[in-house]
Enzyme design. Sequence first.
Site, PDB file in Angstrom:
ATOM      1  N   GLU A  20      -3.251  -0.970  -2.972  1.00  0.00           N
ATOM      2  CA  GLU A  20      -2.256  -0.060  -2.407  1.00  0.00           C
ATOM      3  C   GLU A  20      -0.861  -0.284  -2.985  1.00  0.00           C
ATOM      4  OE1 GLU A  20      -5.779   0.176  -0.060  1.00  0.00           O
ATOM      5  OE2 GLU A  20      -4.599  -1.585  -0.655  1.00  0.00           O
ATOM      6  N   HIS A  27      -9.010   0.205  10.539  1.00  0.00           N
ATOM      7  CA  HIS A  27      -9.372   1.599  10.278  1.00  0.00           C
ATOM      8  C   HIS A  27      -8.949   2.521  11.423  1.00  0.00           C
ATOM      9  CE1 HIS A  27     -12.026  -0.670   7.630  1.00  0.00           C
ATOM     10  NE2 HIS A  27     -12.319   0.429   6.972  1.00  0.00           N
TER      11      HIS A  27
END
Length: 330
Positions: free
Chosen positions: A62, A131
């Site tokens: 990321e 998540h």
Amino acid sequence: MSTQKITLAKGLNMGLRKAMEDDPKVLVMGEDVGKLGGVFRITDGLQKDFGEDRVIDSPLAESGIVGTAVGMALRGYRPVVEIQFDGFVYPAYDQIVCQVAKMRYRSKGRSPMPMVIRIPFGGGIGAVEHHSESPEAQFAHTPGLKVVACSNPVDGYWMIQQAIASDDPVIFLEPKRQYHADKQELDESTTLANAYPLFASRVVRRGSDVTVLSYGPTVKTAMQAAEAASTEGKSLEVIDLRTLSPLDMGPVLESVRRTGRVVITHEAHVNLGMGSELAARIQEQCFYSLEAPVLRVGGFDTPYPASRIEEDFLPDLDRVLDAVDRTLAY
């Protein structure tokens, strides 16, 4: 008039496609966004139609995704990066807070940062930790970032295009549990210039007894609560905030001055969440209109739980209605 019924996932896909068709400088980058079309299929078909140079499958890194996008934005591109899940954004947090948020300001506007960071957020899909998180307050607290949250298919279609057109960096939050849940009618004859403004909240249900503030995944919960409350003669006004930084307080303050009672709901932890800032501003500007304390309904102050008990963690219809009853009891 050309209309079609779309889901939020379809609206975002169509919005990305339209932005890429209109501006060759718009590109998409992230983990599995190309060949797979994203884990939620939001970018489905885009690489096939626009090629691997504009829809880029990145490594699982990321910080690399966002860092590369910073360079692209400085060179005149309009990158749209996807963070696959909310909890995966933290490796890029340094780039977002120290570079993305500050570049335009420290260059006195000479270096705009036209990039969008898409983050699927919130719970309700039975996923494991990392998540299902709601990190919005961490970004709304950072000067230099715009933060928005769509809640429905039509907003998804227009808001993603408006965010891409912005010269400021936009954290674009998408409620993942809503991706394929509901459909709405999209009027494709409307133009971007005539769409509802990006940085503006909206009253989605009129009422007179209690103001309920929500955004993203809890807008649907608030609407369900308003419908249930109406069967008992209680009138709830529901506002979809849509923009978290900057906050658009106009419709909120107007509503609170009429109802005198406020319930704020979000999936994020209550402690230092968006509800805290909203409550403070309402108290500062509507003190003499309030008939009861501002109440907050959100996630508990624990790490996100295992999926088998997440429904006990998330604010639901009963918890919102309980807050409504408590505020009306004053």
